[in-house]
Write a protein that holds these residues in place. Structure first.
Motif, PDB file in Angstrom:
ATOM      1  N   PRO A  52      -3.250   1.508  -0.644  1.00 12.41           N
ATOM      2  CA  PRO A  52      -3.623   1.721   0.758  1.00 12.41           C
ATOM      3  C   PRO A  52      -4.116   3.154   0.956  1.00 12.41           C
ATOM      4  O   PRO A  52      -3.700   4.082   0.275  1.00 12.41           O
ATOM      5  CB  PRO A  52      -2.302   1.489   1.511  1.00 12.41           C
ATOM      6  CG  PRO A  52      -1.438   0.719   0.561  1.00 12.41           C
ATOM      7  CD  PRO A  52      -1.826   1.159  -0.802  1.00 12.41           C
ATOM      8  N   VAL A 112       1.893  -0.109   5.881  1.00  8.43           N
ATOM      9  CA  VAL A 112       2.780  -0.928   6.723  1.00  8.43           C
ATOM     10  C   VAL A 112       2.130  -2.273   7.014  1.00  8.43           C
ATOM     11  O   VAL A 112       2.780  -3.326   6.945  1.00  8.43           O
ATOM     12  CB  VAL A 112       3.104  -0.181   8.033  1.00  8.43           C
ATOM     13  CG1 VAL A 112       3.895  -1.084   8.979  1.00  8.43           C
ATOM     14  CG2 VAL A 112       3.890   1.095   7.733  1.00  8.43           C
ATOM     15  N   THR A 113       0.838  -2.248   7.322  1.00 10.55           N
ATOM     16  CA  THR A 113       0.122  -3.498   7.614  1.00 10.55           C
ATOM     17  C   THR A 113       0.119  -4.431   6.407  1.00 10.55           C
ATOM     18  O   THR A 113       0.382  -5.640   6.532  1.00 10.55           O
ATOM     19  CB  THR A 113      -1.328  -3.193   8.021  1.00 10.55           C
ATOM     20  OG1 THR A 113      -1.327  -2.346   9.171  1.00 10.55           O
ATOM     21  CG2 THR A 113      -2.087  -4.469   8.344  1.00 10.55           C
ATOM     22  N   GLU A 114      -0.151  -3.894   5.236  1.00 11.19           N
ATOM     23  CA  GLU A 114      -0.183  -4.727   4.034  1.00 11.19           C
ATOM     24  C   GLU A 114       1.196  -5.243   3.676  1.00 11.19           C
ATOM     25  O   GLU A 114       1.336  -6.334   3.124  1.00 11.19           O
ATOM     26  CB  GLU A 114      -0.775  -3.921   2.870  1.00 11.19           C
ATOM     27  CG  GLU A 114      -2.257  -3.623   3.038  1.00 11.19           C
ATOM     28  CD  GLU A 114      -2.882  -3.033   1.787  1.00 11.19           C
ATOM     29  OE1 GLU A 114      -2.180  -2.949   0.758  1.00 11.19           O
ATOM     30  OE2 GLU A 114      -4.082  -2.676   1.839  1.00 11.19           O
ATOM     31  N   LYS A 157       3.382  -6.147   5.818  1.00  7.33           N
ATOM     32  CA  LYS A 157       3.612  -7.289   6.707  1.00  7.33           C
ATOM     33  C   LYS A 157       2.822  -8.512   6.240  1.00  7.33           C
ATOM     34  O   LYS A 157       3.315  -9.632   6.262  1.00  7.33           O
ATOM     35  CB  LYS A 157       3.200  -6.932   8.132  1.00  7.33           C
ATOM     36  CG  LYS A 157       4.073  -5.877   8.781  1.00  7.33           C
ATOM     37  CD  LYS A 157       3.555  -5.543  10.174  1.00  7.33           C
ATOM     38  CE  LYS A 157       4.412  -4.485  10.840  1.00  7.33           C
ATOM     39  NZ  LYS A 157       3.881  -4.104  12.183  1.00  7.33           N
ATOM     40  N   ASN A 158       1.582  -8.248   5.829  1.00  4.16           N
ATOM     41  CA  ASN A 158       0.698  -9.368   5.467  1.00  4.16           C
ATOM     42  C   ASN A 158       0.991  -9.931   4.082  1.00  4.16           C
ATOM     43  O   ASN A 158       0.947 -11.147   3.867  1.00  4.16           O
ATOM     44  CB  ASN A 158      -0.760  -8.918   5.525  1.00  4.16           C
ATOM     45  CG  ASN A 158      -1.172  -8.521   6.939  1.00  4.16           C
ATOM     46  OD1 ASN A 158      -0.568  -8.964   7.917  1.00  4.16           O
ATOM     47  ND2 ASN A 158      -2.201  -7.680   7.052  1.00  4.16           N
ATOM     48  N   ASN A 159       1.294  -9.035   3.130  1.00  4.68           N
ATOM     49  CA  ASN A 159       1.440  -9.475   1.736  1.00  4.68           C
ATOM     50  C   ASN A 159       2.875  -9.743   1.318  1.00  4.68           C
ATOM     51  O   ASN A 159       3.121 -10.251   0.226  1.00  4.68           O
ATOM     52  CB  ASN A 159       0.849  -8.432   0.792  1.00  4.68           C
ATOM     53  CG  ASN A 159      -0.625  -8.197   1.036  1.00  4.68           C
ATOM     54  OD1 ASN A 159      -1.320  -9.083   1.528  1.00  4.68           O
ATOM     55  ND2 ASN A 159      -1.101  -7.002   0.719  1.00  4.68           N
ATOM     56  N   LYS A 160       3.812  -9.373   2.167  1.00  5.21           N
ATOM     57  CA  LYS A 160       5.234  -9.598   1.861  1.00  5.21           C
ATOM     58  C   LYS A 160       5.595  -9.033   0.487  1.00  5.21           C
ATOM     59  O   LYS A 160       5.989  -9.752  -0.428  1.00  5.21           O
ATOM     60  CB  LYS A 160       5.572 -11.096   1.901  1.00  5.21           C
ATOM     61  CG  LYS A 160       5.186 -11.802   3.183  1.00  5.21           C
ATOM     62  CD  LYS A 160       5.982 -11.301   4.373  1.00  5.21           C
ATOM     63  CE  LYS A 160       5.646 -12.076   5.642  1.00  5.21           C
ATOM     64  NZ  LYS A 160       6.347 -11.549   6.822  1.00  5.21           N
ATOM     65  N   SER A 187      -0.247   3.809   7.708  1.00  8.46           N
ATOM     66  CA  SER A 187      -0.365   2.658   8.608  1.00  8.46           C
ATOM     67  C   SER A 187      -0.922   1.438   7.876  1.00  8.46           C
ATOM     68  O   SER A 187      -0.495   0.306   8.118  1.00  8.46           O
ATOM     69  CB  SER A 187      -1.259   3.005   9.797  1.00  8.46           C
ATOM     70  OG  SER A 187      -2.542   3.399   9.360  1.00  8.46           O
ATOM     71  N   GLN A 188      -1.864   1.671   6.959  1.00  9.21           N
ATOM     72  CA  GLN A 188      -2.403   0.558   6.170  1.00  9.21           C
ATOM     73  C   GLN A 188      -1.332  -0.006   5.250  1.00  9.21           C
ATOM     74  O   GLN A 188      -1.268  -1.222   5.030  1.00  9.21           O
ATOM     75  CB  GLN A 188      -3.604   1.033   5.360  1.00  9.21           C
ATOM     76  CG  GLN A 188      -4.294  -0.101   4.599  1.00  9.21           C
ATOM     77  CD  GLN A 188      -5.500   0.386   3.806  1.00  9.21           C
ATOM     78  OE1 GLN A 188      -6.011   1.470   4.052  1.00  9.21           O
ATOM     79  NE2 GLN A 188      -5.941  -0.423   2.851  1.00  9.21           N
TER      80      GLN A 188
END
Length: 540
Positions: free
Chosen positions: A122, A129-131, A133-136, A126-127
């Motif tokens: 990333p 944290v987003t990944e 959430k999305n990629n577990k 912030s990216q």
């Protein structure tokens, strides 16, 4: 949380909204205060309210903590104590301890592994944290990504630091526009103004140039502005300026401009002589072959003028070490003017003693007492640089200048020997002429050339440390303060007290990279009202 007063005012109850122990809703008593039977005075009510004002916030906080922790079945302080006690004492339950131990175990495991080459990292937190959430991410995957981001950040920081050092090196090596302007204008003045070409000093004063009862200073430089500051500061700080004689030596291209400056800006009653190296008949490549070797040697030209990054393993080099190597590659170290100091006995054959000054010094105190120092038969009076308050500047020993893995260096030198400073030196030329110092200097310089500069890198000081070995008399450190060109934490009180301050290092006071808080000590000796200074915008 609620407060209940009984109808008879004989009890006060504090209750918290929570689920009962059997799962039903209701209010659990947290605190119950009973008032003794009998007369109930207003003083008692007042004291009770004070106690409640102190206790209620504390109880609220405890209840909030318990609620946030998910402990919603506590209905008494006993329960709260059992729940919160270990936390307040820094203890957690077994589940928390196991989680921490497992995470530390994974971190240790990842620490010994390499981040996969193809791992996409990333660009920001912030990216990340987003990944997540999305990629577990699993714990190990998260640790690997985090390690990769940290390693990338460290590489970027190192590369930025090395780029900064390179830019600073180029800035230090360049000639500022104002100084270039000054040289051009003064050179033009020399060709068009007879007064700028007048003899220095006037013919009737020429005998004073070899008068040993006077105080003779020598400066070798191609920087007109710097030379003017050295001369001005020495004369203005002197108690006996009429005894001062300055011998300014410069190269052929700067000679006209340098002569113009001192012809148009006399420092009466002191005397100034300006000479170019081309005016010394004996100083030829035939008489001093080592000079030609220094100027034409392929290794030297490649070392000083080549790509400073090529061949350098930056991953194994610290920024401080890289900065030192860059400083050692300053073009001034192969300049003839920089080597002239080793020929002082031949340059001034009629003088017995001189004080040699670098062009990046400022004189703040009368230097007349230097001529009264007894050198005890030694040749060179200098400040030692291996001891002093400033551990960064005054910690230089032979090991800092020489490569002791080279057999000749290891055989002939002691790494713990104390180094000394060039820049403000008292030279007894009579004693010097009885030694083999200059020939020793030549011999070691040639050896270093033959070894492809593997014995030392940094300029003229290393061969001088060898040549003057056993011929140096230490003088008090207050005479010569070093490091103003690379130590931005210099003690200002010490600067004010020093007789000579030396801007050795890259951050010269006439450069934009000079330290702002140290520049005024130099700038106050620049004549801001001079037309050439103003027209070239020197102090702007």
């Amino acid at each position: 949380m609620q407060l209940h007063l009984s109808p008879s005012m004989r009890s006060i109850t504090i209750s918290s909204s929570s689920s009962s122990s059997n799962g039903g809703g209701g209010y659990g008593d947290l605190m119950k205060i009973k008032v003794a039977a009998g007369h109930f005075s207003y003083r008692t009510i007042f004291h009770t309210i004070l106690i409640l004002a102190f206790l209620l916030p504390f109880v609220f906080i405890l209840t909030a903590v318990v609620t946030l922790e998910g402990v919603n079945k506590c209905s008494s302080f006993d329960c709260l104590g059992r729940r919160l006690g270990p936390k307040l004492l820094g203890r957690t339950d077994d589940t928390g301890q196991r989680l921490v131990k497992d995470f530390v175990k994974i971190l240790n495991q990842v620490n010994s592994e390499k981040v996969p080459a193809g791992l996409k990292l990333p660009e920001s937190f912030s990216q990340l944290v987003t990944e997540m959430k999305n990629n577990k991410y699993s714990t190990k995957e998260f640790a690997l990504v985090l390690k990769g981001m940290m390693e990338k950040s460290e590489r970027d920081i190192r590369e930025s630091k090395f780029a900064e050092l390179m830019n600073k090196h180029f800035a230090a090596s360049a000639i500022p526009k104002g100084i270039h302007c000054l040289s051009l204008r003064l050179t033009d003045e020399y060709s068009s103004n007879a007064h700028a070409r007048r003899q220095l000093p006037s013919p009737e004063l020429l005998p004073l140039l070899s008068d040993n009862s006077l105080h003779h200073f020598v400066v070798a430089t191609d920087n007109i502005l710097a030379a003017s500051v050295v001369v001005n500061s020495a004369v203005q700080s002197s108690l006996k300026p009429e005894k001062i004689v300055f011998h300014v030596i410069t190269d052929k291209k700067t000679y006209a401009g340098m002569h113009s400056w001192f012809a148009l800006n006399p420092v009466t009653p002191a005397l100034v002589e300006v000479k170019g190296v081309h005016q010394f008949d004996w100083l030829t490549r035939e008489n001093v072959p080592v000079l030609e070797a220094v100027e034409s040697h392929n290794v030297i030209r490649k070392y000083y003028h080549g790509n400073h990054i090529t061949g350098a393993n930056l991953s194994d080099t610290t920024p401080r070490s890289f900065a030192s190597k860059l400083q050692a590659r300053s073009p001034k170290y192969i300049s003839l003017l920089n080597h002239l100091r080793i020929y002082l006995p031949e340059l001034f054959q009629n003088l017995d003693k001189v004080v040699f000054l670098d062009d990046d010094v400022v004189i703040q105190r009368d230097l007349s007492p230097l001529w009264d120092i007894d050198l005890n038969g030694k040749v060179n009076g200098a400040v030692e640089t291996c001891k002093g308050e400033d551990e960064w500047v005054m910690s230089k020993r032979f090991r800092n200048y020489f490569n002791f893995s080279h057999p000749l260096i290891a055989k002939n030198l002691n790494p713990e020997n104390c180094a000394w400073a060039y820049g403000m030196n008292i030279f007894d030329l009579r004693a010097w002429r009885k030694t083999n110092i200059t020939n020793t200097y030549h011999a070691w310089l040639k050896e270093n050339l033959k070894s492809n500069l593997t014995m030392w890198k940094l300029g003229t000081l290393p061969p001088a440390l060898i040549a003057f070995k056993g011929h140096v008399h230490p003088i008090d450190a207050s005479w010569h303060m070093l490091g103003l060109g690379y130590q931005n934490k210099t003690n200002i009180d010490n600067v004010k007290k020093a007789a000579v301050i030396h801007y050795n290092g890259q951050a010269k006071p006439w450069l934009e990279i000079g330290f702002e808080h140290l520049r005024p000590f130099w700038a106050k000796f620049v004549n801001g009202s001079n037309d050439f200074i103003r027209n070239c915008h020197i102090l702007e």
